[in-house]
Design an enzyme around this catalytic site. Structure first.
Site, PDB file in Angstrom:
ATOM      1  N   LEU A 107       0.811  -1.215   0.000  1.00 21.57           N
ATOM      2  CA  LEU A 107       0.000   0.000   0.000  1.00 21.57           C
ATOM      3  C   LEU A 107       0.847   1.269   0.000  1.00 21.57           C
ATOM      4  CD1 LEU A 107      -2.583  -1.243   2.664  1.00 21.57           C
ATOM      5  CD2 LEU A 107      -2.758  -1.375   0.171  1.00 21.57           C
ATOM      6  N   CYS A 108       2.034   1.187  -0.535  1.00 20.29           N
ATOM      7  CA  CYS A 108       3.004   2.280  -0.526  1.00 20.29           C
ATOM      8  C   CYS A 108       2.939   3.051  -1.849  1.00 20.29           C
ATOM      9  CB  CYS A 108       4.404   1.680  -0.326  1.00 20.29           C
ATOM     10  SG  CYS A 108       5.760   2.865  -0.341  1.00 20.29           S
ATOM     11  N   GLY A 109       3.395   4.284  -1.826  1.00 20.78           N
ATOM     12  CA  GLY A 109       3.490   5.066  -3.055  1.00 20.78           C
ATOM     13  C   GLY A 109       4.483   4.475  -4.052  1.00 20.78           C
ATOM     14  N   THR A 165       4.714   1.139  -4.517  1.00 21.28           N
ATOM     15  CA  THR A 165       4.260  -0.219  -4.819  1.00 21.28           C
ATOM     16  C   THR A 165       4.300  -0.524  -6.316  1.00 21.28           C
ATOM     17  OG1 THR A 165       2.896  -0.271  -2.833  1.00 21.28           O
ATOM     18  CG2 THR A 165       2.323  -1.844  -4.538  1.00 21.28           C
TER      19      THR A 165
END
Length: 186
Positions: A61-63, A65
């Site tokens: 759920l990371c920028g 990803t």
């Protein structure tokens, strides 16, 4: 003195932000470390002697990803050359990982058609941090230790960490593929 310290801090922050990689002398190899795979099996780095290894701490759920796609591209390009890629999902940076190994595996399969190895959700920081990352910090220094998701570690065929990259460096960038090509050609 205060101005000098401030300048040094700014230089370090700029290095981190632009995705600088560092070269350093490592004294111990990675073959001592094991991970648990996302399917509950043991991944022993000792099994990969003689092969280059690329390790990335990841989060669903990371920028950053979207880099899963780049990592898979890298895997497809270099698997014939023996490159081993291991993604290590973690909740340590912004709690940006899904709630279970099964959800991570489904997410990676559905969204990125991942075929490289994934570990179980793994702690990186603190007392419960995986020994590999403690080793990275000890051997390569504070800057090499992950500050966020998608830090990358390139290990040569002898098991030594030769380069590390911050989150900002894309996995299939020329900077990384040039280093992989050097390792493969040796």
């Amino acid at each position: 003195l205060i101005i000098t310290v401030i300048i040094i801090i700014h230089i370090i922050l700029i290095m981190i932000m632009i995705g600088i990689s560092m070269t350093f002398e490592i004294k111990a190899n990675v073959y001592q470390f094991n991970f648990n795979s996302i399917d509950g099996k043991v991944i022993s780095l000792n099994d990969f002697k003689g092969k280059p290894i690329f390790i990335v701490n990841t989060a669903s759920l990371c920028g950053f990803t979207y880099q899963y796609s780049d990592i898979e591209t890298l895997h497809q390009k270099y698997k014939k050359d023996g490159l081993i890629i291991i993604g290590i999902p973690s909740k340590d940076f912004g709690n940006q990982e899904l709630s279970s190994n099964q959800k991570v595996k489904e997410f990676c399969t559905i969204n990125f058609d991942i075929s490289f190895m994934l570990t179980e959700i793994t702690s990186i920081k603190g007392e419960k941090g995986h020994p590999f990352f403690k080793w990275v910090k000890k051997e390569a220094g504070f800057l090499a230790f992950p500050k966020w998701n998608f830090y990358k570690y390139l290990i040569n065929k002898e098991g030594f960490l030769v380069k590390w990259y911050t989150s900002a460096t894309r996995p299939n960038s020329n900077k990384i593929t040039t280093e992989i090509d050097k390792i493969i050609s040796k």
